[in-house]
Design a protein around this motif. Structure first.
Motif, PDB file in Angstrom:
ATOM      1  N   VAL A   1       0.871  -1.177   0.000  1.00 18.09           N
ATOM      2  CA  VAL A   1       0.000   0.000   0.000  1.00 18.09           C
ATOM      3  C   VAL A   1       0.904   1.221   0.000  1.00 18.09           C
ATOM      4  CG1 VAL A   1      -1.664   1.376   1.325  1.00 18.09           C
ATOM      5  CG2 VAL A   1      -1.923  -1.113   1.206  1.00 18.09           C
ATOM      6  N   LYS A   2       0.631   2.149  -0.891  1.00 23.08           N
ATOM      7  CA  LYS A   2       1.419   3.383  -0.994  1.00 23.08           C
ATOM      8  C   LYS A   2       0.479   4.574  -0.870  1.00 23.08           C
ATOM      9  CE  LYS A   2       4.428   5.865  -4.282  1.00 23.08           C
ATOM     10  NZ  LYS A   2       5.142   5.759  -5.594  1.00 23.08           N
ATOM     11  N   LEU A   3       0.743   5.457   0.070  1.00 22.77           N
ATOM     12  CA  LEU A   3      -0.070   6.652   0.278  1.00 22.77           C
ATOM     13  C   LEU A   3       0.769   7.898   0.015  1.00 22.77           C
ATOM     14  CD1 LEU A   3      -2.007   5.757   3.573  1.00 22.77           C
ATOM     15  CD2 LEU A   3      -2.681   5.328   1.207  1.00 22.77           C
ATOM     16  N   ILE A   4       0.142   8.879  -0.635  1.00 25.67           N
ATOM     17  CA  ILE A   4       0.830  10.125  -0.994  1.00 25.67           C
ATOM     18  C   ILE A   4       0.113  11.288  -0.326  1.00 25.67           C
ATOM     19  CG2 ILE A   4       1.509  11.618  -2.923  1.00 25.67           C
ATOM     20  CD1 ILE A   4       1.301   9.014  -4.681  1.00 25.67           C
ATOM     21  N   PHE A   5       0.849  12.026   0.501  1.00 22.73           N
ATOM     22  CA  PHE A   5       0.285  13.164   1.238  1.00 22.73           C
ATOM     23  C   PHE A   5       0.939  14.475   0.808  1.00 22.73           C
ATOM     24  CE2 PHE A   5      -0.176   9.510   4.092  1.00 22.73           C
ATOM     25  CZ  PHE A   5      -1.497   9.619   4.484  1.00 22.73           C
ATOM     26  N   ASP A   6       0.168  15.554   0.896  1.00 17.91           N
ATOM     27  CA  ASP A   6       0.722  16.898   0.742  1.00 17.91           C
ATOM     28  C   ASP A   6       1.457  17.231   2.042  1.00 17.91           C
ATOM     29  OD1 ASP A   6       1.226  19.600   0.365  1.00 17.91           O
ATOM     30  OD2 ASP A   6      -0.843  20.202   0.778  1.00 17.91           O
ATOM     31  N   ALA A   7       2.765  17.462   1.950  1.00 16.90           N
ATOM     32  CA  ALA A   7       3.584  17.701   3.152  1.00 16.90           C
ATOM     33  C   ALA A   7       3.125  18.937   3.920  1.00 16.90           C
ATOM     34  CB  ALA A   7       5.057  17.843   2.755  1.00 16.90           C
ATOM     35  N   LYS A   8       2.568  19.923   3.202  1.00 14.49           N
ATOM     36  CA  LYS A   8       2.206  21.194   3.842  1.00 14.49           C
ATOM     37  C   LYS A   8       0.957  21.086   4.712  1.00 14.49           C
ATOM     38  CE  LYS A   8       1.786  26.121   2.699  1.00 14.49           C
ATOM     39  NZ  LYS A   8       1.668  27.104   1.594  1.00 14.49           N
ATOM     40  N   TYR A   9      -0.104  20.507   4.166  1.00 11.63           N
ATOM     41  CA  TYR A   9      -1.391  20.483   4.890  1.00 11.63           C
ATOM     42  C   TYR A   9      -1.822  19.077   5.332  1.00 11.63           C
ATOM     43  CZ  TYR A   9      -1.798  25.225   3.057  1.00 11.63           C
ATOM     44  OH  TYR A   9      -1.565  26.547   2.752  1.00 11.63           O
ATOM     45  N   GLY A  10      -1.097  18.050   4.930  1.00 14.52           N
ATOM     46  CA  GLY A  10      -1.466  16.691   5.328  1.00 14.52           C
ATOM     47  C   GLY A  10      -2.575  16.079   4.508  1.00 14.52           C
ATOM     48  N   GLU A  11      -2.976  16.750   3.402  1.00 14.80           N
ATOM     49  CA  GLU A  11      -4.048  16.219   2.554  1.00 14.80           C
ATOM     50  C   GLU A  11      -3.601  14.912   1.894  1.00 14.80           C
ATOM     51  OE1 GLU A  11      -6.520  17.356  -1.533  1.00 14.80           O
ATOM     52  OE2 GLU A  11      -5.039  18.759  -0.744  1.00 14.80           O
ATOM     53  N   LEU A  12      -4.503  13.925   1.878  1.00 17.59           N
ATOM     54  CA  LEU A  12      -4.229  12.650   1.224  1.00 17.59           C
ATOM     55  C   LEU A  12      -4.463  12.825  -0.280  1.00 17.59           C
ATOM     56  CD1 LEU A  12      -3.639   9.633   1.207  1.00 17.59           C
ATOM     57  CD2 LEU A  12      -5.994   9.213   1.943  1.00 17.59           C
ATOM     58  N   LEU A  13      -3.379  12.891  -1.032  1.00 16.96           N
ATOM     59  CA  LEU A  13      -3.463  13.184  -2.461  1.00 16.96           C
ATOM     60  C   LEU A  13      -3.782  11.956  -3.307  1.00 16.96           C
ATOM     61  CD1 LEU A  13      -0.341  15.520  -2.762  1.00 16.96           C
ATOM     62  CD2 LEU A  13      -2.741  16.215  -2.654  1.00 16.96           C
ATOM     63  N   GLY A  14      -3.283  10.801  -2.872  1.00 19.98           N
ATOM     64  CA  GLY A  14      -3.504   9.598  -3.672  1.00 19.98           C
ATOM     65  C   GLY A  14      -3.162   8.337  -2.906  1.00 19.98           C
ATOM     66  N   ALA A  15      -3.706   7.229  -3.375  1.00 26.37           N
ATOM     67  CA  ALA A  15      -3.414   5.919  -2.775  1.00 26.37           C
ATOM     68  C   ALA A  15      -3.273   4.901  -3.889  1.00 26.37           C
ATOM     69  CB  ALA A  15      -4.524   5.502  -1.828  1.00 26.37           C
ATOM     70  N   HIS A  16      -2.278   4.023  -3.730  1.00 23.40           N
ATOM     71  CA  HIS A  16      -1.985   3.028  -4.768  1.00 23.40           C
ATOM     72  C   HIS A  16      -1.686   1.709  -4.095  1.00 23.40           C
ATOM     73  CE1 HIS A  16      -1.971   6.377  -7.515  1.00 23.40           C
ATOM     74  NE2 HIS A  16      -1.332   7.020  -6.556  1.00 23.40           N
ATOM     75  N   MET A  17      -2.506   0.697  -4.420  1.00 21.58           N
ATOM     76  CA  MET A  17      -2.396  -0.597  -3.758  1.00 21.58           C
ATOM     77  C   MET A  17      -2.258  -1.702  -4.800  1.00 21.58           C
ATOM     78  SD  MET A  17      -5.571  -0.277  -1.112  1.00 21.58           S
ATOM     79  CE  MET A  17      -5.952   1.241  -0.257  1.00 21.58           C
ATOM     80  N   ILE A  18      -1.433  -2.670  -4.476  1.00 20.09           N
ATOM     81  CA  ILE A  18      -1.366  -3.881  -5.284  1.00 20.09           C
ATOM     82  C   ILE A  18      -1.201  -5.049  -4.315  1.00 20.09           C
ATOM     83  CG2 ILE A  18       1.112  -3.454  -5.725  1.00 20.09           C
ATOM     84  CD1 ILE A  18       0.684  -5.060  -8.386  1.00 20.09           C
ATOM     85  N   GLY A  19      -2.073  -6.047  -4.447  1.00 17.62           N
ATOM     86  CA  GLY A  19      -2.046  -7.172  -3.521  1.00 17.62           C
ATOM     87  C   GLY A  19      -3.368  -7.908  -3.531  1.00 17.62           C
ATOM     88  N   ALA A  20      -3.480  -8.935  -2.703  1.00 14.50           N
ATOM     89  CA  ALA A  20      -4.706  -9.734  -2.619  1.00 14.50           C
ATOM     90  C   ALA A  20      -5.847  -8.896  -2.034  1.00 14.50           C
ATOM     91  CB  ALA A  20      -4.464 -10.966  -1.758  1.00 14.50           C
ATOM     92  N   ASN A  21      -6.979  -8.877  -2.716  1.00 12.03           N
ATOM     93  CA  ASN A  21      -8.216  -8.222  -2.230  1.00 12.03           C
ATOM     94  C   ASN A  21      -8.110  -6.714  -2.028  1.00 12.03           C
ATOM     95  OD1 ASN A  21      -9.705 -10.684  -2.099  1.00 12.03           O
ATOM     96  ND2 ASN A  21      -8.647 -11.183  -0.187  1.00 12.03           N
ATOM     97  N   VAL A  22      -7.123  -6.045  -2.635  1.00 12.48           N
ATOM     98  CA  VAL A  22      -7.029  -4.588  -2.421  1.00 12.48           C
ATOM     99  C   VAL A  22      -8.196  -3.835  -3.045  1.00 12.48           C
ATOM    100  CG1 VAL A  22      -4.523  -4.540  -2.109  1.00 12.48           C
ATOM    101  CG2 VAL A  22      -5.482  -4.263  -4.418  1.00 12.48           C
ATOM    102  N   THR A  23      -8.904  -4.450  -4.017  1.00 14.92           N
ATOM    103  CA  THR A  23     -10.077  -3.774  -4.587  1.00 14.92           C
ATOM    104  C   THR A  23     -11.169  -3.591  -3.533  1.00 14.92           C
ATOM    105  OG1 THR A  23     -10.961  -5.895  -5.385  1.00 14.92           O
ATOM    106  CG2 THR A  23      -9.628  -4.601  -6.922  1.00 14.92           C
ATOM    107  N   GLU A  24     -11.137  -4.405  -2.480  1.00 15.29           N
ATOM    108  CA  GLU A  24     -12.103  -4.261  -1.382  1.00 15.29           C
ATOM    109  C   GLU A  24     -11.644  -3.237  -0.345  1.00 15.29           C
ATOM    110  OE1 GLU A  24     -14.912  -5.711  -1.631  1.00 15.29           O
ATOM    111  OE2 GLU A  24     -14.446  -7.170  -3.199  1.00 15.29           O
TER     112      GLU A  24
END
Length: 462
Positions: free
Chosen positions: A393-416
């Motif tokens: 699981v990879k999460l991307i945040f804006d360093a300034k405000y902490g906003e969650l900009l994006g998420a990228h997952m690869i693995g079993a059942n990550v679509t859930e």
């Protein structure tokens, strides 16, 4: 026959639009030329997932010894697998028929065409013709497999996704052209069933819309299953004059010939906007899509368009959301335009892929300073117990405000798992709030909390 609203097309955009319209008090009809549920239920999302489940079960059995289970040799009955998939699709289509009756929606079978003066002409398969009128007409005619100029589909040796679902017998070898969701899902299915599969991708990375880290991980995982992958390559021609196919592939190191039984063209989809009356009514199009505003009004009053025929992601859940938004606006409800940067995308090969929002590359290009957290499933207790340690699981945040900009997952059942991120982004949740939201153990989903903690230097299990 006069209605408040007519929908042309009964896919996940069309039938959902019709149901929501009926709920809101509109006298509603839906026009469908083939099967209720459209491509998604009959030839797309649903039957492909049934095929993939059969492949996954076959894979489990073949690796039963890894779990301490001894079995005799498993054999895949290709015809039975296809038959099961069609049965699942038929059941879902019957479910939509029930929903139409339940919501008192008139179903008119035939090919719909918009006409001036808020009219829809419907031609039946028997040649009969009728004309309907409605205050509002929603075009939801979907899309079909894109045909490349040098890769003409004959439906037998060079095929699209529809034929790939119902081949009369399993091919010994296959070349898949394109590595988007359709391409890698079919590549995984056929390779797992025992077909020798080669993927040819024009771009530098497979699943090119995904974050590069995800693309690289999927490449490793698919290669482990025996799939050959050629990136930065293009199919120049296919010779089908012999028993099989001779595929000419242009690579960085020169031309290469691959021999196979079947070529699957999985180079995306193209909108069904031809011969549905757009020119006659004066509805504007651009680059093969119908031009709409943020509430799906076309250039002509009283005519609307949603789903694969309009700009935006060609996904079932997008079409459904657009249709609901369109009719709620028509009903006078207070609605907000759809946030197309918070639409999850899912790919159901193995391992699965799920993502939403900015990729790392796109976030940097947008000028954000980033905090990135990554948690591999190799460090997850649940993944280890399940024997599914590939991915992260990879999460991307804006360093300034902490906003969650994006998420990228690869693995079993990550679509859930991706829906948690969609809701978090909708609610403007910060990384710290995600870290402090207690996730159950042992689960695959706690990798989300761990990835957020990794971004802020608080990760425990790495």
């Amino acid at each position: 026959m006069n209605y408040d609203l007519i929908v042309i097309g009964s896919g996940p955009g069309g039938y959902v639009t019709a149901i929501r319209a009926s709920q809101l008090g509109f006298k509603t009809a839906i026009v469908e030329r083939e099967s209720l549920g459209g491509i998604c239920l009959n030839w797309g999302c649903i039957p492909t997932k049934a095929l993939l489940k059969s492949a996954q079960v076959f894979e489990y059995i073949n690796h039963a010894a890894d779990y301490g289970i001894t079995t005799s040799e498993a054999k895949a009955d290709f015809e039975a697998v296809v038959k099961r998939s069609r049965g699942v699709a038929d059941g879902m289509s019957k479910g939509v028929q029930f929903l139409m009756k339940k919501n008192k929606i008139d179903v008119i079978m035939g090919t719909g065409k918009v006409k001036p003066g808020n009219k829809v002409e419907v031609k039946g398969a028997d040649g009969s013709q009728k004309e309907l009128t409605a205050k509002n007409i929603v075009i939801a005619t979907g899309a079909r497999s894109r045909e490349l100029p040098n890769l003409k589909q004959d439906g037998k040796k060079v095929i699209g996704y529809r034929q790939a679902m119902v081949l009369p017998q399993q091919p010994k070898s296959m070349v898949v052209v394109g590595s988007g969701a359709i391409g890698v899902e079919f590549a995984y299915f056929y390779a797992t069933m025992g077909t020798k599969v080669t993927i040819v991708e024009f771009m530098e990375n497979i699943v090119p819309v995904e974050d590069e880290d995800v693309s690289k991980q999927l490449l490793r995982s698919l290669k482990k299953t025996g799939i050959e992958i050629m990136t930065s390559s293009s199919v120049e021609s296919v010779d089908t004059s012999g028993e099989g196919c001779k595929v000419q592939v242009k690579t960085a190191s020169g031309m290469q010939t691959i021999e196979c039984d079947i070529v699957l063209s999985a180079a995306g989809v193209v909108a069904n906007i031809e011969n549905i009356g757009l020119e006659e009514v004066g509805i504007k199009t651009d680059k093969g899509k119908i031009v709409v505003d943020e509430y799906y009004n076309t250039s002509v009053k009283g005519y609307y368009a949603i789903g694969d025929v309009v700009p935006g992601q060609a996904l079932a859940h997008v079409a459904s959301a657009e249709g609901i938004l369109c009719v709620e606006k028509l009903a006078g409800m207070h609605v907000e335009p759809l946030d197309y940067n918070n639409i999850p995308g899912c790919t159901y090969c193995s391992p699965e892929i799920a993502s939403v929002g900015y990729t790392e590359k796109a976030a940097k290009a947008a000028g954000y300073e980033l905090k990135i957290g990554k948690f591999p499933f190799s460090a997850s207790g649940k993944a280890s117990a399940a024997g599914a340690k590939d991915g992260f699981v990879k999460l991307i945040f804006d360093a300034k405000y902490g906003e969650l900009l994006g998420a990228h997952m690869i693995g079993a059942n990550v679509t859930e798992m991706i829906a948690e991120i969609v809701v978090a982004r909708k609610l403007e949740t910060t990384g710290h709030e995600m870290i402090k939201s207690v996730h159950p153990h042992p689960t695959m989903s706690e990798a989300i909390m761990e990835a957020a903690a990794d971004a802020y230097g608080e990760v425990i299990h790495l």
